[in-house]
Design a protein around this motif. Structure first.
Motif, mmCIF file in Angstrom:
data_model
loop_
_atom_site.group_PDB
_atom_site.id
_atom_site.type_symbol
_atom_site.label_atom_id
_atom_site.label_comp_id
_atom_site.label_asym_id
_atom_site.label_seq_id
_atom_site.Cartn_x
_atom_site.Cartn_y
_atom_site.Cartn_z
ATOM 1 N N VAL A 166 37.390 31.982 27.387
ATOM 2 C CA VAL A 166 36.450 32.819 27.657
ATOM 3 C C VAL A 166 35.240 32.288 28.502
ATOM 4 N N GLY A 167 34.956 31.029 28.300
ATOM 5 C CA GLY A 167 33.945 30.442 29.043
ATOM 6 C C GLY A 167 34.193 30.120 30.283
ATOM 7 N N ASP A 168 35.662 30.218 30.596
ATOM 8 C CA ASP A 168 36.013 29.853 32.233
ATOM 9 C C ASP A 168 36.197 31.329 32.770
ATOM 10 N N LEU A 169 36.343 32.596 32.201
ATOM 11 C CA LEU A 169 36.856 33.900 32.610
ATOM 12 C C LEU A 169 35.180 34.415 33.092
ATOM 13 N N GLY A 170 34.231 34.220 32.173
ATOM 14 C CA GLY A 170 33.123 34.952 32.172
ATOM 15 C C GLY A 170 33.001 36.380 31.470
ATOM 16 N N GLU A 171 31.745 36.756 31.457
ATOM 17 C CA GLU A 171 31.695 37.915 30.361
ATOM 18 C C GLU A 171 32.508 39.152 30.815
ATOM 19 N N ALA A 172 32.160 39.541 32.105
ATOM 20 C CA ALA A 172 32.740 40.843 32.799
ATOM 21 C C ALA A 172 34.126 40.777 32.584
ATOM 22 N N GLY A 215 30.345 50.684 28.420
ATOM 23 C CA GLY A 215 30.021 50.460 29.819
ATOM 24 C C GLY A 215 28.663 50.805 30.288
ATOM 25 N N ASP A 241 29.195 44.119 21.951
ATOM 26 C CA ASP A 241 28.512 43.239 22.630
ATOM 27 C C ASP A 241 29.290 41.658 22.485
ATOM 28 N N LEU A 242 29.024 41.068 23.476
ATOM 29 C CA LEU A 242 29.801 39.626 23.504
ATOM 30 C C LEU A 242 28.795 38.789 23.732
ATOM 31 N N TYR A 283 28.586 33.169 29.236
ATOM 32 C CA TYR A 283 29.739 32.404 29.252
ATOM 33 C C TYR A 283 29.586 31.267 30.379
ATOM 34 N N HIS A 284 28.904 31.693 31.286
ATOM 35 C CA HIS A 284 28.529 30.634 32.475
ATOM 36 C C HIS A 284 27.365 29.757 32.130
#
Lengths: 329, 329
Positions: A8-14, A34, A131-132, B321-322
């Protein structure tokens, strides 16, 4: 594998959020995921709301639970709290805190489990927001919403002398499932290892399912309310402990009888996490289908709960601050 | 000290809960804390609901924030999300996961901060329930509820070509406060150390307060809705990033001008956590008191946001995450 299953850290929140939303199905809310907040219908001018959190360590181990199991259980335990007011679950919010090296497949499994539990246990209920965030400890905090549809909420405090004590759902299975995990699925150092079912009996496998993916009788909360239940709660921490809470809130004693508690009454009395419904009804009530009488309400005595006429000597249930030992498994 | 300030693990769940409830004040709900779920009034048949979590590490450090600060901030960021729908906050649920050696004074400070933030920012709002559990990582997951009182919710997606872009509240202060913490309150190994204010200027101290204990303009959410705002959101992750989200949701471009963003426009553009309100209004609206025009809405162009007529080259905001580097401080 990693290429197709990024962290998930490589993908990003969105991007993580998009993967989750794609699995939760269409929103049923006035305003769904949303925006800054969801807007949910509260048709009778009231909303039932409860929150319960699953934390890696005390509440689950990734060696034992699949992500699907976790999502299912996080939904089920919160749906049970809504049902325990006599209400119908309508929506969930899910706050997910996870290490940034968590694979996105884990998040997708969680989302699938959340949705599947709603579909199975409370079909109209959906995840309508959340929430993430990043955490060293995988944590799933769910808030569940419900509608009383015009009913009065059924509290813990309404049990009256002379009432029948009854339960709906199973008792002890989840506790036996936990004992199985602790006893058989750890290595020599006590570290949890993956669950293999080949050596389990069908009953043991069912107990494991009860622990990992509980199915509380959600619809029976409304049924109990409609049948005139005077008090209602879910049995999350153990029958004796939760019955003592109902007794204290109601100012009565609950006298329980073990003859309706199956072949393993001590686990039925002390084992938590089945999320059965504990109710009291006026003595002349025809108990609704799904409820079994397990005792009666008497005037408050020296003990909040009596079992077969005696104070309960054994362990009565679960306290997160006393019972969790990080070294246990 | 320890004798009078026991660890939550030594006190047990019921005793910790009693200490918290004693500090939250009387319940204002139909059913308040102590049952399986709360029952909240939803006077117009709808409820606004949102959840946001603070996690030790990425979201706060105990060396920098007092427990009171944490409780305050956990409430404030959630109240802002309710306000950002044009709604009035009515209640909070708080799920608290903490190491079992956490001192009960920490929990009491959290409770005091939650209540103080509600009293200051949304006076009718109270903590009406929650959950306590054990975790290796101190985690505060808050769910906030609100009433639209008959208003239509103001979404992110309503900005229209020709509208004015406006903000209420401050921008950049919390971001500068975070930079101060990272730059000046770590030891040589990068570990956070306690904040001393003796060497700070008054402006720096105010920036620190904005980061640690933000005061978003909660009441101005309803004011914006009543004044005819076409879109509304809170600026939690940075003005450019959040404006780009509004632009994407609305299918427009937001053209921002830095001449109203104060002496440090780059931090106002990129700094998060002030929880200002970003709104759009029809061009002929007399902006309500507290809102300042910072631009206009144009047809969707190549960029979601333009700053002084150009694409924004710098950092636009925060992605958990970034942007979270556990080694940073």
């Amino acid at each position: 594998m990693t290429e197709h299953d990024p962290a998930v850290g490589d993908l990003g929140e969105a991007a993580v959020l998009a993967r989750i939303l794609g699995r939760l199905g269409p929103s049923d809310a006035l305003v769904g995921p949303g925006d800054d907040a969801a807007v949910l219908a509260a048709p009778d001018g009231r909303v039932v709301a409860t929150t319960d959190t699953l934390v890696h360590g005390p509440d689950f181990r990734l060696a034992w639970s699949t992500p699907f199991d976790l999502g299912w259980k996080a939904a089920a335990v919160n749906l049970a709290d809504v049902a325990a007011m006599g209400a119908r679950p309508t929506a969930l919010l899910v706050a997910l805190a996870m290490p940034d090296d968590t694979r996105v497949s884990v998040v997708e499994g969680l989302a699938d489990g959340l949705r599947a539990a709603c579909d199975a246990l409370a079909p109209v209920c959906r995840v309508e927001g959340g929430d993430l965030t990043v955490s060293d400890t995988l944590t799933i905090a769910v808030t569940a919403f419900g509608s009383l549809d015009g009913r009065e909420p059924v509290l813990r405090s309404g049990a009256r002398e002379g009432d029948v004590v009854a339960v709906a759902g199973r008792l002890g299975h989840a506790g036996r499932g936990l004992a199985l995990l602790v006893d058989r699925f750890r290595d020599d150092s006590g570290t949890p290892v993956a669950v293999g079912r080949a050596d389990l009996t069908p009953d043991e496998s069912a107990d494991l399912d009860a622990q990992l993916r509980p199915s509380p009788p959600i619809a029976l909360g409304r049924v109990a309310a409609d049948a005139g239940a005077t008090a209602l709660m879910d049995v999350s921490d153990g029958l004796v402990l939760d019955a003592s809470r109902m007794a204290a809130a109601s100012g009565v004693t609950l006298e329980l009888s073990t003859d309706r508690l199956g072949a393993d009454p001590s686990t039925a009395l002390a084992g938590g996490e089945d999320h059965a419904l504990l109710a009291t009804f006026p003595a002349d009530t025809d108990l609704p289908e799904g409820f079994v009488s397990i005792g009666r309400v008497t005037a408050a005595g020296a003990h909040a709960v009596l079992v077969d006429g005696h104070a309960h000597a054994g362990r009565g249930g679960w306290d997160p601050y006393h019972d969790w030992d990080a070294g246990r498994g």
